[in-house]
Design an enzyme around this catalytic site. Structure first.
Site, PDB file in Angstrom:
ATOM      1  N   LYS A  68      -5.573   5.099   0.008  1.00 54.95           N
ATOM      2  CA  LYS A  68      -6.633   4.956   0.999  1.00 54.95           C
ATOM      3  C   LYS A  68      -7.764   4.151   0.372  1.00 54.95           C
ATOM      4  O   LYS A  68      -8.373   4.578  -0.612  1.00 54.95           O
ATOM      5  CB  LYS A  68      -7.128   6.332   1.440  1.00 54.95           C
ATOM      6  CG  LYS A  68      -8.262   6.266   2.441  1.00 54.95           C
ATOM      7  CD  LYS A  68      -8.614   7.628   2.988  1.00 54.95           C
ATOM      8  CE  LYS A  68      -9.774   7.523   3.947  1.00 54.95           C
ATOM      9  NZ  LYS A  68     -10.134   8.835   4.518  1.00 54.95           N
ATOM     10  N   LYS A  82      -3.565   2.984   3.913  1.00 53.81           N
ATOM     11  CA  LYS A  82      -4.632   2.896   4.912  1.00 53.81           C
ATOM     12  C   LYS A  82      -5.815   2.130   4.363  1.00 53.81           C
ATOM     13  O   LYS A  82      -6.205   2.400   3.232  1.00 53.81           O
ATOM     14  CB  LYS A  82      -5.041   4.330   5.257  1.00 53.81           C
ATOM     15  CG  LYS A  82      -6.266   4.484   6.089  1.00 53.81           C
ATOM     16  CD  LYS A  82      -6.652   5.930   6.181  1.00 53.81           C
ATOM     17  CE  LYS A  82      -7.908   6.012   7.027  1.00 53.81           C
ATOM     18  NZ  LYS A  82      -8.423   7.352   7.096  1.00 53.81           N
TER      19      LYS A  82
END
Ligand code: PBG
Length: 327
Positions: free
Chosen positions: A197, A249
């Protein structure tokens, strides 16, 4: 010798041939719809930076998940927006906290038709907006945060969440939550690790969606945009700790990381097409500068092609309709 010898265009001559030789497909069961539920609302409230996305009331949330199940989506990912926040995010593990109440309602409504998932992170519940608790010097305290995640994970599992989305980027969070769940008999509860992330600007509209209290940034825990190998390392560590699914992400700006993670692990790999990715296309489309449906579907297929087995996307419901119309 006739020229040219190789005619790859032969494979593109008609819709039927193109469909037959297409390498990558997208089906509704590969899509997960993120949903926001806000404490105290009686009517859904639009999120201005994400056209078509709302903060739900409990009632409108129930209807939204019913629609998601009817559309054949793979799952929903729930985010809670509490009315009151504090330094340790007490609302996160309170069974009467908005996310846990909403999870119980949704699980009862559609728990068999799709996979009900919950965001496991403190940022929506803390008054400082960080994903963890702070130490005396105001830094995010990794190990103290793990204790909060364990409590939050248990509360979510008890509420009926089938899959916990560990999005806080604390070291050791997967193993810690897994151990807490297993000790209480929740060995079937799935763990989705937001492994790679990246910190950055693409979460901007989400901050409005969850009424974020953050000042500053998350760069001491989320990854640096320049680091691909580190993303793969995080995914490998999470698999070792027991993650059932790992995630990359944002999605479109990190397709290289997605492809490398896909090649490096044996578990499902998902991608999160985040708020900023959605808002860019929506804003351009609102000006008539881009074909909305075309750009949305092309980005989703690109994310699949790079290696995502499933995708969290705010277009999930609409995309499922588009895909059905295209059959
Ligand atoms: C953390 C979380 C965030 C998003 C999903 N989970 C915010 C952040 O890390 O700053 C962002 C999703 C999006 O931008 O669509 N609870």
């Amino acid at each position: 010798m006739p020229y040219p010898i190789h005619r790859p265009r032969r494979l593109r001559q008609s819709p039927a041939v193109r469909r037959l030789v297409r390498e990558t497909h997208l089906v509704p069961s590969q899509l997960v719809l993120p949903l926001f539920v806000r404490e105290g609302l009686t009517e859904p409230l639009p999120v201005s930076s994400m056209p078509g996305v709302v903060q739900h009331s409990l009632d409108s949330l129930r209807r939204a998940v019913t629609d998601a199940a009817a559309a054949g989506l793979g799952g929903v990912m729930l985010f809670g927006v509490p009315a009151v926040r504090d330094a340790v995010g007490s609302g996160a593990d309170d069974p009467r906290g908005i996310l846990n109440v909403a999870t119980a309602a949704v699980a009862q409504e559609v728990g068999d038709a799709l996979v009900v998932q919950t965001d496991l992170c403190l940022d929506e519940f803390t008054d400082h907006g960080h994903c963890g608790v702070l130490d005396a010097r105001g830094r995010v305290d990794n190990d103290a945060t793990l204790e909060r995640y364990a409590a939050m994970g248990l509360a979510q599992a008890r509420a009926g969440s089938a899959m916990l989305g560990l999005s806080g980027m604390m070291d050791g969070q997967v193993a810690h939550v897994r151990e807490a769940l297993d000790a209480e008999g929740f060995s079937d509860t799935l763990l989705l690790a937001y492994s790679a992330k990246y910190a950055g600007a693409f979460y901007g509209p989400f901050r409005e969606a969850v009424d974020s209290q953050l000042t500053g940034d998350r760069r001491t825990y989320q990854l640096d945009a320049g680091n691909g190998r580190e993303g793969v390392r995080e995914a490998l560590l999470d698999v070792e700790e027991g993650a059932d699914v790992v995630m990359v992400k944002p999605a479109l700006p990190y397709l290289d990381v997605l492809a490398e993670v896909r090649a490096s692990v044996g578990v499902p790999v998902w991608a999160y097409q985040v708020s900023g990715e959605y808002a860019m296309v929506e804003a351009a489309a609102a000006h008539g500068w881009i074909d909305r449906r075309g750009a949305a579907l092309e980005s989703l297929i690109a994310i699949r092609r790079a290696g995502a087995d499933a995708i969290l996307t705010y277009w999930a419901l609409e995309a499922a309709r588009w895909l059905r119309d295209d059959l």
